[in-house]
Design a protein around this motif. Structure first.
Motif, PDB file in Angstrom:
ATOM      1  N   THR A  85       0.846  -1.189   0.000  1.00 40.83           N
ATOM      2  CA  THR A  85       0.000   0.000   0.000  1.00 40.83           C
ATOM      3  C   THR A  85       0.883   1.241   0.000  1.00 40.83           C
ATOM      4  O   THR A  85       2.080   1.172   0.286  1.00 40.83           O
ATOM      5  CB  THR A  85      -0.924   0.027   1.234  1.00 40.83           C
ATOM      6  N   SER A  86       0.246   2.378  -0.294  1.00 47.81           N
ATOM      7  CA  SER A  86       1.003   3.634  -0.257  1.00 47.81           C
ATOM      8  C   SER A  86       0.071   4.816  -0.041  1.00 47.81           C
ATOM      9  O   SER A  86      -1.133   4.733  -0.314  1.00 47.81           O
ATOM     10  CB  SER A  86       1.780   3.843  -1.559  1.00 47.81           C
ATOM     11  N   ASP A  87       0.666   5.897   0.419  1.00 52.79           N
ATOM     12  CA  ASP A  87      -0.005   7.187   0.407  1.00 52.79           C
ATOM     13  C   ASP A  87      -0.065   7.637  -1.045  1.00 52.79           C
ATOM     14  O   ASP A  87       0.531   7.006  -1.919  1.00 52.79           O
ATOM     15  CB  ASP A  87       0.823   8.227   1.189  1.00 52.79           C
ATOM     16  N   LYS A  88      -0.726   8.743  -1.308  1.00 46.15           N
ATOM     17  CA  LYS A  88      -0.639   9.376  -2.626  1.00 46.15           C
ATOM     18  C   LYS A  88       0.783   9.904  -2.725  1.00 46.15           C
ATOM     19  O   LYS A  88       1.234  10.693  -1.902  1.00 46.15           O
ATOM     20  CB  LYS A  88      -1.646  10.513  -2.732  1.00 46.15           C
ATOM     21  N   LEU A  89       1.503   9.408  -3.721  1.00 51.30           N
ATOM     22  CA  LEU A  89       2.909   9.762  -3.878  1.00 51.30           C
ATOM     23  C   LEU A  89       3.064  10.925  -4.857  1.00 51.30           C
ATOM     24  O   LEU A  89       2.224  11.124  -5.740  1.00 51.30           O
ATOM     25  CB  LEU A  89       3.696   8.537  -4.347  1.00 51.30           C
ATOM     26  N   PRO A  90       4.142  11.669  -4.728  1.00 50.14           N
ATOM     27  CA  PRO A  90       4.323  12.870  -5.559  1.00 50.14           C
ATOM     28  C   PRO A  90       4.881  12.571  -6.953  1.00 50.14           C
ATOM     29  O   PRO A  90       5.353  11.465  -7.234  1.00 50.14           O
ATOM     30  CB  PRO A  90       5.346  13.677  -4.757  1.00 50.14           C
ATOM     31  N   ILE A  91       4.826  13.585  -7.785  1.00 51.14           N
ATOM     32  CA  ILE A  91       5.543  13.602  -9.052  1.00 51.14           C
ATOM     33  C   ILE A  91       6.795  14.419  -8.789  1.00 51.14           C
ATOM     34  O   ILE A  91       6.713  15.554  -8.286  1.00 51.14           O
ATOM     35  CB  ILE A  91       4.683  14.233 -10.165  1.00 51.14           C
ATOM     36  N   ILE A  92       7.955  13.834  -9.070  1.00 52.75           N
ATOM     37  CA  ILE A  92       9.225  14.466  -8.719  1.00 52.75           C
ATOM     38  C   ILE A  92      10.179  14.463  -9.907  1.00 52.75           C
ATOM     39  O   ILE A  92       9.918  13.823 -10.920  1.00 52.75           O
ATOM     40  CB  ILE A  92       9.900  13.741  -7.525  1.00 52.75           C
ATOM     41  N   LYS A  93      11.280  15.158  -9.759  1.00 54.11           N
ATOM     42  CA  LYS A  93      12.387  15.071 -10.712  1.00 54.11           C
ATOM     43  C   LYS A  93      13.387  14.091 -10.123  1.00 54.11           C
ATOM     44  O   LYS A  93      13.820  14.245  -8.973  1.00 54.11           O
ATOM     45  CB  LYS A  93      13.062  16.434 -10.902  1.00 54.11           C
ATOM     46  N   ALA A  94      13.716  13.059 -10.893  1.00 52.86           N
ATOM     47  CA  ALA A  94      14.603  12.015 -10.379  1.00 52.86           C
ATOM     48  C   ALA A  94      15.238  11.275 -11.544  1.00 52.86           C
ATOM     49  O   ALA A  94      14.838  11.430 -12.696  1.00 52.86           O
ATOM     50  CB  ALA A  94      13.816  11.037  -9.508  1.00 52.86           C
ATOM     51  N   TYR A  95      16.206  10.448 -11.221  1.00 56.79           N
ATOM     52  CA  TYR A  95      16.775   9.508 -12.176  1.00 56.79           C
ATOM     53  C   TYR A  95      15.832   8.314 -12.184  1.00 56.79           C
ATOM     54  O   TYR A  95      15.812   7.516 -11.239  1.00 56.79           O
ATOM     55  CB  TYR A  95      18.190   9.103 -11.771  1.00 56.79           C
ATOM     56  N   LYS A  96      15.033   8.218 -13.233  1.00 54.93           N
ATOM     57  CA  LYS A  96      13.897   7.287 -13.244  1.00 54.93           C
ATOM     58  C   LYS A  96      14.296   5.834 -13.011  1.00 54.93           C
ATOM     59  O   LYS A  96      13.705   5.147 -12.173  1.00 54.93           O
ATOM     60  CB  LYS A  96      13.144   7.415 -14.566  1.00 54.93           C
ATOM     61  N   ILE A  97      15.271   5.342 -13.738  1.00 55.41           N
ATOM     62  CA  ILE A  97      15.656   3.929 -13.625  1.00 55.41           C
ATOM     63  C   ILE A  97      16.159   3.629 -12.221  1.00 55.41           C
ATOM     64  O   ILE A  97      15.762   2.642 -11.593  1.00 55.41           O
ATOM     65  CB  ILE A  97      16.713   3.563 -14.679  1.00 55.41           C
ATOM     66  N   GLU A  98      17.011   4.506 -11.705  1.00 56.92           N
ATOM     67  CA  GLU A  98      17.565   4.281 -10.366  1.00 56.92           C
ATOM     68  C   GLU A  98      16.485   4.403  -9.289  1.00 56.92           C
ATOM     69  O   GLU A  98      16.464   3.626  -8.329  1.00 56.92           O
ATOM     70  CB  GLU A  98      18.707   5.271 -10.104  1.00 56.92           C
ATOM     71  N   PHE A  99      15.592   5.378  -9.451  1.00 57.19           N
ATOM     72  CA  PHE A  99      14.525   5.564  -8.464  1.00 57.19           C
ATOM     73  C   PHE A  99      13.611   4.345  -8.416  1.00 57.19           C
ATOM     74  O   PHE A  99      13.191   3.904  -7.354  1.00 57.19           O
ATOM     75  CB  PHE A  99      13.721   6.837  -8.777  1.00 57.19           C
ATOM     76  N   ARG A 100      13.333   3.788  -9.584  1.00 56.68           N
ATOM     77  CA  ARG A 100      12.520   2.570  -9.657  1.00 56.68           C
ATOM     78  C   ARG A 100      13.233   1.414  -8.953  1.00 56.68           C
ATOM     79  O   ARG A 100      12.620   0.653  -8.207  1.00 56.68           O
ATOM     80  CB  ARG A 100      12.246   2.219 -11.123  1.00 56.68           C
ATOM     81  N   LEU A 101      14.534   1.284  -9.195  1.00 63.69           N
ATOM     82  CA  LEU A 101      15.323   0.240  -8.542  1.00 63.69           C
ATOM     83  C   LEU A 101      15.302   0.407  -7.028  1.00 63.69           C
ATOM     84  O   LEU A 101      15.198  -0.577  -6.289  1.00 63.69           O
ATOM     85  CB  LEU A 101      16.761   0.255  -9.072  1.00 63.69           C
ATOM     86  N   LEU A 102      15.361   1.635  -6.555  1.00 63.31           N
ATOM     87  CA  LEU A 102      15.297   1.916  -5.117  1.00 63.31           C
ATOM     88  C   LEU A 102      13.996   1.371  -4.525  1.00 63.31           C
ATOM     89  O   LEU A 102      14.014   0.603  -3.562  1.00 63.31           O
ATOM     90  CB  LEU A 102      15.394   3.427  -4.888  1.00 63.31           C
ATOM     91  N   PHE A 103      12.862   1.756  -5.115  1.00 57.28           N
ATOM     92  CA  PHE A 103      11.567   1.277  -4.619  1.00 57.28           C
ATOM     93  C   PHE A 103      11.473  -0.244  -4.716  1.00 57.28           C
ATOM     94  O   PHE A 103      11.017  -0.906  -3.786  1.00 57.28           O
ATOM     95  CB  PHE A 103      10.426   1.905  -5.425  1.00 57.28           C
ATOM     96  N   GLN A 104      11.919  -0.793  -5.839  1.00 56.74           N
ATOM     97  CA  GLN A 104      11.817  -2.244  -6.041  1.00 56.74           C
ATOM     98  C   GLN A 104      12.636  -3.003  -5.003  1.00 56.74           C
ATOM     99  O   GLN A 104      12.166  -3.997  -4.443  1.00 56.74           O
ATOM    100  CB  GLN A 104      12.276  -2.598  -7.451  1.00 56.74           C
ATOM    101  N   ASN A 105      13.856  -2.554  -4.722  1.00 55.72           N
ATOM    102  CA  ASN A 105      14.690  -3.223  -3.720  1.00 55.72           C
ATOM    103  C   ASN A 105      14.047  -3.172  -2.338  1.00 55.72           C
ATOM    104  O   ASN A 105      14.018  -4.173  -1.616  1.00 55.72           O
ATOM    105  CB  ASN A 105      16.081  -2.590  -3.656  1.00 55.72           C
ATOM    106  N   LEU A 106      13.539  -2.005  -1.960  1.00 57.28           N
ATOM    107  CA  LEU A 106      12.959  -1.866  -0.621  1.00 57.28           C
ATOM    108  C   LEU A 106      11.673  -2.681  -0.475  1.00 57.28           C
ATOM    109  O   LEU A 106      11.458  -3.328   0.555  1.00 57.28           O
ATOM    110  CB  LEU A 106      12.714  -0.385  -0.312  1.00 57.28           C
TER     111      LEU A 106
END
Length: 185
Positions: A85-106
């Motif tokens: 589950t999650s809260d409503k998450l923001p739209i941000i400026k990020a390194y997309k591939i790495e940010f996705r990997l961060l969420f996926q790992n956690l």
């Protein structure tokens, strides 16, 4: 060299397994498991070294990233009866591939590190701290002992026996590197 060793092991297993005694079979299986672990470690190191190589900031919808990860992990989520589950998450400026990997790992860690028979519950929350977004990924898993909280992000640092939980000990090191490259902590 690792592929060569593995190829020789495969040949030995195919050609001579019927001629090997039980001790030799156990040794051969041990070598197969060891080369598989080494291959995973090498892949993990290569992945770690590549983090941040494609430094392109993009507009990232964190809700969309989370939904993609949930779709990718559907088999694991259903198999482990996990609830993400999650809260409503923001739209941000990020390194997309790495940010996705961060969420996926956690999220993957939240699912993986559970007591036997426990259904994982993982929740991603966020707070707007004016100058930055403060993300939190919480789960109902086995937790991290207080004495290990500073060391858990070290590469190859495993807190649990490999026989209890699979992995290479690189995932949280990836996470820390990704957070740092985004200017976070």
């Amino acid at each position: 060299p690792l592929r060569t060793v593995r190829s020789i092991i495969d040949i030995l297993q195919e050609e001579y397994s019927s001629k090997l005694d039980e001790d030799a079979q156990v040794s051969l299986n041990f070598m197969i498991e060891a080369t598989d672990r080494m291959s995973d470690l090498i892949k993990g190191l290569l992945d770690y070294s590549r983090i941040g190589k494609t430094k392109v900031f993009n507009t990232v919808d964190c809700n969309k990233i989370l939904q993609e990860i949930i779709m990718d992990l559907t088999t694991v989520i259903v198999g482990k009866k996990a609830d993400i589950t999650s809260d409503k998450l923001p739209i941000i400026k990020a390194y997309k591939i790495e940010f996705r990997l961060l969420f996926q790992n956690l999220i993957s860690n939240g699912i993986k590190f559970q007591e036997e028979g426990n259904s994982a519950k993982v929740h991603i929350s966020v707070q707007d701290e004016k100058d930055y977004w403060k993300f939190s990924v919480q789960d109902n898993g086995i937790g991290i002992p207080e004495k290990d909280k500073n060391n858990v992000f070290a590469i190859f640092k495993r807190l649990n026996k490999r026989s209890n939980y699979e992995g290479t000990g690189i995932g949280l090191a990836h996470c820390e590197k990704i957070v740092r490259m985004h200017g976070g902590e």
